[in-house]
Design a protein around this motif. Structure first.
Motif, PDB file in Angstrom:
ATOM      1  N   PHE B 135       0.829  -1.201   0.000  1.00 55.93           N
ATOM      2  CA  PHE B 135       0.000   0.000   0.000  1.00 55.93           C
ATOM      3  C   PHE B 135       0.871   1.261   0.000  1.00 55.93           C
ATOM      4  CE2 PHE B 135      -3.172   3.084   1.317  1.00 55.93           C
ATOM      5  CZ  PHE B 135      -4.242   2.692   0.541  1.00 55.93           C
ATOM      6  N   TYR B 138       1.651   1.801  -3.446  1.00 54.23           N
ATOM      7  CA  TYR B 138       0.554   2.442  -4.191  1.00 54.23           C
ATOM      8  C   TYR B 138       0.559   3.959  -3.964  1.00 54.23           C
ATOM      9  CZ  TYR B 138      -4.105   4.325  -4.925  1.00 54.23           C
ATOM     10  OH  TYR B 138      -5.142   5.137  -5.302  1.00 54.23           O
ATOM     11  N   VAL B 139       0.728   4.374  -2.706  1.00 52.69           N
ATOM     12  CA  VAL B 139       0.702   5.818  -2.396  1.00 52.69           C
ATOM     13  C   VAL B 139       1.826   6.538  -3.149  1.00 52.69           C
ATOM     14  CG1 VAL B 139       0.981   7.529  -0.552  1.00 52.69           C
ATOM     15  CG2 VAL B 139      -0.409   5.509  -0.149  1.00 52.69           C
ATOM     16  N   LEU B 177      -6.664  -0.022 -11.337  1.00 51.79           N
ATOM     17  CA  LEU B 177      -6.485  -1.477 -11.383  1.00 51.79           C
ATOM     18  C   LEU B 177      -5.532  -1.944 -10.276  1.00 51.79           C
ATOM     19  CD1 LEU B 177      -6.237  -1.984 -15.246  1.00 51.79           C
ATOM     20  CD2 LEU B 177      -8.043  -2.822 -13.770  1.00 51.79           C
ATOM     21  N   LEU B 179      -4.903  -0.436  -7.399  1.00 53.45           N
ATOM     22  CA  LEU B 179      -5.549  -0.291  -6.084  1.00 53.45           C
ATOM     23  C   LEU B 179      -6.517  -1.452  -5.840  1.00 53.45           C
ATOM     24  CD1 LEU B 179      -6.141   1.363  -3.515  1.00 53.45           C
ATOM     25  CD2 LEU B 179      -7.859   2.623  -4.794  1.00 53.45           C
ATOM     26  N   PHE B 180      -7.283  -1.797  -6.872  1.00 49.39           N
ATOM     27  CA  PHE B 180      -8.235  -2.897  -6.705  1.00 49.39           C
ATOM     28  C   PHE B 180      -7.511  -4.226  -6.487  1.00 49.39           C
ATOM     29  CE2 PHE B 180     -12.595  -4.404  -7.154  1.00 49.39           C
ATOM     30  CZ  PHE B 180     -13.244  -3.312  -6.615  1.00 49.39           C
ATOM     31  N   VAL B 183      -6.650  -4.280  -2.881  1.00 47.97           N
ATOM     32  CA  VAL B 183      -7.844  -4.550  -2.074  1.00 47.97           C
ATOM     33  C   VAL B 183      -8.165  -6.048  -2.099  1.00 47.97           C
ATOM     34  CG1 VAL B 183     -10.318  -4.113  -1.920  1.00 47.97           C
ATOM     35  CG2 VAL B 183      -8.783  -2.238  -2.390  1.00 47.97           C
ATOM     36  N   PHE B 184      -8.108  -6.656  -3.288  1.00 43.83           N
ATOM     37  CA  PHE B 184      -8.359  -8.101  -3.417  1.00 43.83           C
ATOM     38  C   PHE B 184      -7.351  -8.899  -2.575  1.00 43.83           C
ATOM     39  CE2 PHE B 184     -10.665  -8.372  -7.779  1.00 43.83           C
ATOM     40  CZ  PHE B 184     -11.863  -8.182  -7.136  1.00 43.83           C
ATOM     41  N   TYR B 186      -5.564  -7.937  -0.018  1.00 44.88           N
ATOM     42  CA  TYR B 186      -5.771  -7.742   1.419  1.00 44.88           C
ATOM     43  C   TYR B 186      -6.980  -8.547   1.902  1.00 44.88           C
ATOM     44  CZ  TYR B 186      -6.286  -5.464   5.914  1.00 44.88           C
ATOM     45  OH  TYR B 186      -6.392  -5.236   7.262  1.00 44.88           O
ATOM     46  N   ASN B 187      -8.012  -8.583   1.053  1.00 45.72           N
ATOM     47  CA  ASN B 187      -9.207  -9.351   1.396  1.00 45.72           C
ATOM     48  C   ASN B 187      -8.894 -10.843   1.485  1.00 45.72           C
ATOM     49  OD1 ASN B 187     -11.900  -9.743   1.936  1.00 45.72           O
ATOM     50  ND2 ASN B 187     -12.497  -9.857  -0.203  1.00 45.72           N
ATOM     51  N   LEU B 192      -0.464  -6.775   4.038  1.00 45.66           N
ATOM     52  CA  LEU B 192      -0.001  -5.802   3.056  1.00 45.66           C
ATOM     53  C   LEU B 192       1.518  -5.842   2.912  1.00 45.66           C
ATOM     54  CD1 LEU B 192      -2.262  -2.771   4.044  1.00 45.66           C
ATOM     55  CD2 LEU B 192      -2.445  -4.104   1.959  1.00 45.66           C
ATOM     56  N   PHE B 220      -4.529  -7.798 -12.350  1.00 48.54           N
ATOM     57  CA  PHE B 220      -4.792  -6.361 -12.207  1.00 48.54           C
ATOM     58  C   PHE B 220      -3.501  -5.605 -11.853  1.00 48.54           C
ATOM     59  CE2 PHE B 220      -9.629  -5.702 -11.362  1.00 48.54           C
ATOM     60  CZ  PHE B 220      -9.904  -6.359 -12.533  1.00 48.54           C
TER      61      PHE B 220
END
Lengths: 128, 498
Positions: B135, B138-139, B177, B179-180, B183-184, B186-187, B192, B220
């Motif tokens: 993450f 990503y930032v 893409l 970020l998603f 999220v996937f 992490y789910n 992370l 993704f």
């Protein structure tokens, strides 16, 4: 299959929302609609994250005065933190995209990216 | 000596502080601050590289006092420190070589803000090479995108704003893409940090559970970071972007920013997803195919252009295609070739853009070949530097470009798949011929007798920064070509600890 979709309805809604945002950003010619698509995409990701972080019956992980009573009473604070960070990033990118759109509109009097591109192509042909 | 393990954190803080301070300084002072920061960064990362190489192991550096899975951390690796030292040096050379353009082309306070953006790009590249948290990656991918759009849009003309807007649109598709994908992941795993993520993904892969969401997440991430770095068919923004802004921006974007995203992708493959998952899932075949198509499409696009900057931009798309082709080819040989290509391209393309900028200035801002005739005879060094870098792109022996083609050819011959072997060799052959065609045309044009008499000759005193930068680029390119064995050893050993 249907039961699984019902059980994960918020995640399914987030994926559908992401697809709507992604398509809007990719397909629409109007810059403002593209920015709206970008925001829908980011919101979908935030919804997905928030849904992971929420557990019915549990509360926010704030330390009470008497100390930790029972760790199982609280939700994981990390997804909420990620959502906040993601919102900040989204606001920054939206602001920059809007700034560019305003500057392009002032110069070309349209927000249609194809029309702007056609005008700049003509300008380019006149370059040395 | 263990003190040098703190260097990456210090440099991240220093770069952020430098960006803030630069925003209130005059442009000249901001430039000096940025150049000093980049030199210090290159030196500090080089010291860290030597230390980690002597110790022969990577170090997980805790950000605070919370170990995994609670805290955030950096991973200090031999390859990471080598990459950041090289990138800092290249950014320094881009700013040094293009200082005159920044001074003359940017109005008012834009000069100072240019260096703010340059500092932010530098800090982003540092974090992308060192972070152990997806993450955080990503930032800083987003910070890098915003800063890159900033250095594109600094000129007051519609074309650069449009180029920056198109860059942002493509980048945001990629970011969404990516970020998603996070999220996937992490789910699915609840982690992370890359080492934890790798362990959890390996378990999921072995058990065969959640196969579809896992593959979606990996796809993704690859597609998102691929789009951001200009993978086919999302390479079309490059020609407008690199062709319309100030030259140092084109150099930094094509040489460093697009590579930063690919470095993060390679780190994810090795440290996050695991190479087994990536190469057994079949996603590598799609990456390979898109890379191969990018090489051909970029080369054809370059051949069709009559604008020297747009030609070089399309050539960048082709070279990035090589990198993805290498990643898709194989886990060790292919990725080694891809990383060598990253170094070679990062050293060649900014030098090409800088030389083209000088040649264009020599001919009163001409960009089309018909108006650039004879530019090299009025500016000998820029002409010679352009010729050398172009020959390196074609693959002249002793240059870095030759080693790239040799590595891809060798890895193709060792590939267990006959289809990939034939396709890779065919792509190398066709792209080399196309490379030779469009770069030879450019070289012949700039050395031809000029048709115009009103030529403005550039004063050497103004361009001494460019001469120094161009010379260092040529020396580094030759060093990479002649001492390829040493660099390949660094890459191979580094990949084991990446």
């Amino acid at each position: 299959m249907l039961t699984a979709l019902c059980n994960n309805r918020i995640q399914v809604a987030a994926v559908m929302l992401f697809a709507v945002g992604f398509t809007t950003l990719l397909v629409h010619k109007n810059l403002l609609k593209k920015i709206i698509g970008l925001n829908i995409m980011d919101t979908a990701a935030n919804l997905f994250l928030a849904s992971i972080g929420y557990i019915r019956g549990r509360t926010a992980p704030i330390l009470p005065e008497q100390g930790i009573v029972d760790a199982s009473r609280y939700v994981n604070p990390l997804p909420a933190g990620l959502v906040l960070t993601s919102i900040v990033v989204s606001v920054a990118t939206t602001a920059v995209m809007l700034t560019f759109s305003i500057r392009l509109y002032r110069r070309y009097h349209t927000l249609n990216i194809d029309e702007i591109y056609a005008i700049t192509e003509k300008e380019q042909e006149e370059e040395p | 000596m263990t003190f040098c393990l703190n260097f990456p954190l210090f440099l991240i803080v220093l770069s952020l502080a430098s960006a803030v301070i630069s925003s209130i300084l005059p442009a000249k002072a901001a430039r000096i601050l940025s150049l000093c920061l980049l030199l210090v960064s290159a030196a500090a990362n080089a010291v860290l590289f030597v230390f980690l190489r002597q110790n022969g192991e990577s170090v997980e550096y805790l950000m605070g006092h919370f170990p995994r899975p609670w805290g955030n951390e950096l991973k200090l690796s031999e390859l990471g420190s080598f990459i950041t030292a090289l990138f800092a040096l290249i950014e320094f050379l881009c700013l040094l070589g293009g200082a005159h353009q920044i001074d003359t082309r940017l109005e008012g306070s834009f000069g100072r803000y240019y260096y703010v953006m340059a500092d932010l790009i530098h800090v982003s590249l540092l974090v992308l090479a060192y972070t152990n948290d997806i993450f955080t990656g990503y930032v800083f991918v987003e910070i890098c995108t915003l800063a890159s759009a900033g250095i594109l849009a600094v000129r007051h003309n519609g074309k650069t704003i449009l180029a920056a807007t198109r860059y942002m649109i493509y980048s945001q598709i990629g970011s969404g893409l990516f970020l998603f994908s996070i999220v996937f992941l992490y789910n699915l795993t609840g982690h992370l940090l890359l080492p934890d993520l790798k362990e959890s993904i390996a378990v999921l892969w072995k058990e065969g559970t959640y196969r579809l969401p896992l593959l979606t997440a990996v796809s993704f991430a690859c597609l998102g970071l691929g789009i951001k770095s200009g993978m086919f068919p999302f390479h079309l923004w490059m020609s407008d972007t690199y062709g319309s802004t100030v030259i140092p921006s084109s150099g930094i974007l094509s040489g460093l920013v697009s590579k930063g995203y690919i470095i993060l992708l390679i780190r994810l493959l090795f440290d996050g997803f695991g190479t087994e998952v990536f190469y057994q899932s079949g996603i590598h075949n799609i990456v390979y195919l898109l890379g191969a198509m990018g090489v051909i499409a970029g080369s054809i696009g370059a051949l069709r252009e009559n604008n020297i900057f747009r030609m070089t931009a399309y050539s960048s798309a082709a070279q990035i295609g090589y990198i993805f082709m290498g990643i898709g080819l194989s886990a060790v040989g292919g990725v080694t070739a891809a990383l060598f290509q990253i170094f070679a391209h990062a050293l060649t393309k900014p030098a090409l853009f800088l030389s083209e900028g000088i040649l264009s200035d020599t001919m009163d801002g001409a960009k089309k070949f018909c108006n650039l005739q004879g530019a090299a005879s009025y500016n000998h060094f820029a002409g010679a530097a352009f010729t050398f870098e172009a020959l390196s792109m074609i693959g002249l022996p002793l240059t870095a470009g030759f080693i790239v083609k040799y590595l891809f050819g060798r890895d193709a011959l060792l590939s267990p798949s006959y289809l990939k072997m034939i396709l890779t060799l065919a792509v190398i052959a066709v792209s080399t011929v196309l490379n030779a065609l469009y770069f030879t045309r450019a070289i012949l044009r700039i050395y031809n007798r000029p048709q115009r008499e009103d030529i403005r000759r550039v004063r050497i005193r103004e361009e001494k920064g460019y001469f120094a930068a161009g010379l260092v680029f040529i020396v580094l390119n030759l060093l990479l070509g002649i001492q390829a064995g040493t660099f390949l050893q660094i890459i191979r050993e580094g990949l084991q600890l990446f």
